[in-house]
Design an enzyme around this catalytic site. Structure first.
Site, PDB file in Angstrom:
ATOM      1  N   ARG A   1      74.807  14.087  64.710  1.00  0.00           N
ATOM      2  CA  ARG A   1      73.549  13.333  64.644  1.00  0.00           C
ATOM      3  C   ARG A   1      73.774  12.081  63.802  1.00  0.00           C
ATOM      4  NH1 ARG A   1      70.628  14.832  60.784  1.00  0.00           N
ATOM      5  NH2 ARG A   1      70.486  17.031  61.358  1.00  0.00           N
TER       6      ARG A   1
ATOM      7  N   TYR B   1      54.942  -4.554  77.141  1.00  0.00           N
ATOM      8  CA  TYR B   1      55.380  -3.387  77.908  1.00  0.00           C
ATOM      9  C   TYR B   1      54.407  -2.227  77.620  1.00  0.00           C
ATOM     10  CZ  TYR B   1      58.146   0.629  79.338  1.00  0.00           C
ATOM     11  OH  TYR B   1      58.559   1.794  79.924  1.00  0.00           O
TER      12      TYR B   1
ATOM     13  N   ASP C   1      61.682  -7.928  71.458  1.00  0.00           N
ATOM     14  CA  ASP C   1      62.102  -7.007  72.505  1.00  0.00           C
ATOM     15  C   ASP C   1      62.840  -7.855  73.543  1.00  0.00           C
ATOM     16  OD1 ASP C   1      62.334  -5.450  74.795  1.00  0.00           O
ATOM     17  OD2 ASP C   1      60.425  -4.408  74.484  1.00  0.00           O
TER      18      ASP C   1
ATOM     19  N   LYS D   1      67.809  -0.713  80.979  1.00  0.00           N
ATOM     20  CA  LYS D   1      67.629  -1.796  81.962  1.00  0.00           C
ATOM     21  C   LYS D   1      68.935  -2.578  82.146  1.00  0.00           C
ATOM     22  CE  LYS D   1      63.543  -0.052  81.487  1.00  0.00           C
ATOM     23  NZ  LYS D   1      62.509  -0.600  80.638  1.00  0.00           N
TER      24      LYS D   1
END
Ligand SMILES: *Cc1c(COP(=O)(O)O)cnc(C)c1O
Length: 381
Positions: free
Chosen positions: A46, A98, A170, A195
């Site tokens: 982690r 978004y 972003d 994306k």
């Protein structure tokens, strides 16, 4: 190093253990220690994983930052950024945001006392007007979805300068190939690597890139303390996708320019939203801050009919009807019934999101085939 070299080499060396040229997928949860506390810098997956480390170093280089942090999704990356704030702090965000980012702010962070203000950032003065003593973060998205508005990153950063306010961009729609916000004054960059960075519609992953060591340390703490980390195979897929980022985005932008021109001269098409057109209200800003104009195009029909838009969406053969964007294959979507269906029609119309608005994520296929596909879908309306 220039961009096309960075995507292939930055942070990437043959694997020290074996010489493997491609970064191995370190599918392990833990690492052997020689003696208690004596290890090779890796204790538990982690906290650190070598595949993730390589991706993070590569992303930091692409965005001209000092460090990057990867998360299980773009929204998990956003969550880590918002957790830099305290209850009572205020955030100013783009009003054409978004949908998932909007939902996270108003349905999750609002419950913990983080206050959101949504403003039209096409005019940076609207940002200045919304700033108060509680403002701690400005959240920019540019180009916006689905109206393809452009926000002047440098001008908004100037509004925040000297006021102890962080600016996050972003950068999902542009990708670092087209725009590097840290160079324009931003403090943080967010990516949905799902994306363009991944680029093949086969992985969900998020990232934050920063340029300040104090913020980096806080994010490293949050990444480990919250634990929304991606698995090594997903990191590998994004690393692999990034190697062709410049080639894919360059071709997709070229295709999008031709598709936008075709649509603009089509008798059945109404308004075409594409920042590459001189008539686009922020064309000059796009030209200043981006290398090219992106591969997203939206348009509506001259006769603004919901049913006609649905017909077009059902009739395309190459453009696949789907949410998401940024893959090698072209996608088509209908914001009014898909991504933006939860926004009341009256609100949608205010920003120009009409019933017939259609959004394209233009891919890297042969552009003649893409245009033929749109032509045959439009012809029988
Ligand atoms: C998809 C997307 C996100 C969210 O990313 P996920 O990887 O789906 O969590 C955030 N911002 C923008 C602009 C996006 O397109």
């Amino acid at each position: 190093m220039k961009f096309a070299t960075k995507v292939i080499h930055a942070g990437i060396l043959p694997d020290p253990a074996t010489g493997a040229v491609m970064t191995p997928i370190y599918q392990t949860s833990t690492y052997a220690q020689e003696a208690p506390g004596k290890h090779k810098g890796y204790e538990y997956a982690r906290t650190q994983n070598p595949t993730r480390t390589v991706l993070e170093e590569n992303l930091a280089a692409l965005e001209n930052g000092i460090r990057a942090f990867c998360f299980g999704s773009g929204l998990a990356a956003m969550d880590a950024i918002i957790r830099l704030l305290e209850p009572g702090d205020e955030v100013i965000l783009s009003n054409d945001l978004y949908g998932g980012s909007y939902r996270q702010m108003v349905k999750v962070h609002a419950r913990y006392g983080v206050v959101s203000h949504f403003v039209d950032m096409q005019d940076p003065k609207n940002v200045a007007a919304a700033i108060n003593d509680q403002t701690k973060l400005i959240w920019i998205e540019t180009p916006t979805n689905p109206m393809l508005q452009i926000v002047d990153i440098e001008a908004v950063c100037q509004q925040a300068a000297g006021k102890n306010i962080l600016v996050c961009v972003d950068n999902t729609f542009a990708s670092p190939y087209l725009q590097t916000p840290l160079d324009l004054g931003a403090d943080l960059v967010l990516h949905s690597a799902t994306k363009y960075l991944g680029g093949h519609s086969d992985v969900v992953l998020g990232a934050v890139i920063v340029k300040d060591t104090a913020i980096a340390e806080k994010l490293a703490f949050l990444q480990n303390a919250i634990g929304a980390v991606p698995g090594p195979q997903d990191c590998f897929l994004v690393l692999r996708g990034i190697k062709t980022l410049h080639l894919r985005v360059e071709r997709a932008c070229k295709n999008a320019r031709k598709v936008a021109k075709f649509l603009n001269s089509h008798p059945k098409v109404g308004k075409v939203n594409y920042p590459g057109f001189k008539e686009h209200p922020q064309h000059k800003i796009a030209k200043k801050q981006m290398r090219d104009y992106g591969a997203m195009v939206s348009f509506d029909l001259l006769k603004d009919s919901f049913d006609d838009a649905v017909k077009v969406l059902s009739n395309t053969q190459l453009f696949t009807l789907a949410e998401s964007l940024g893959g090698v294959e072209s996608l088509i979507g209908h914001p009014a019934s898909m991504t933006h269906a939860s926004i009341p029609r009256k609100e949608r119309l205010k920003v120009g999101l009409t019933d017939s608005l259609i959004r394209l994520s233009v891919g890297v296929e042969d552009v003649d085939d893409l245009i033929d596909d749109l032509e045959q879908a439009l012809v029988n309306l």
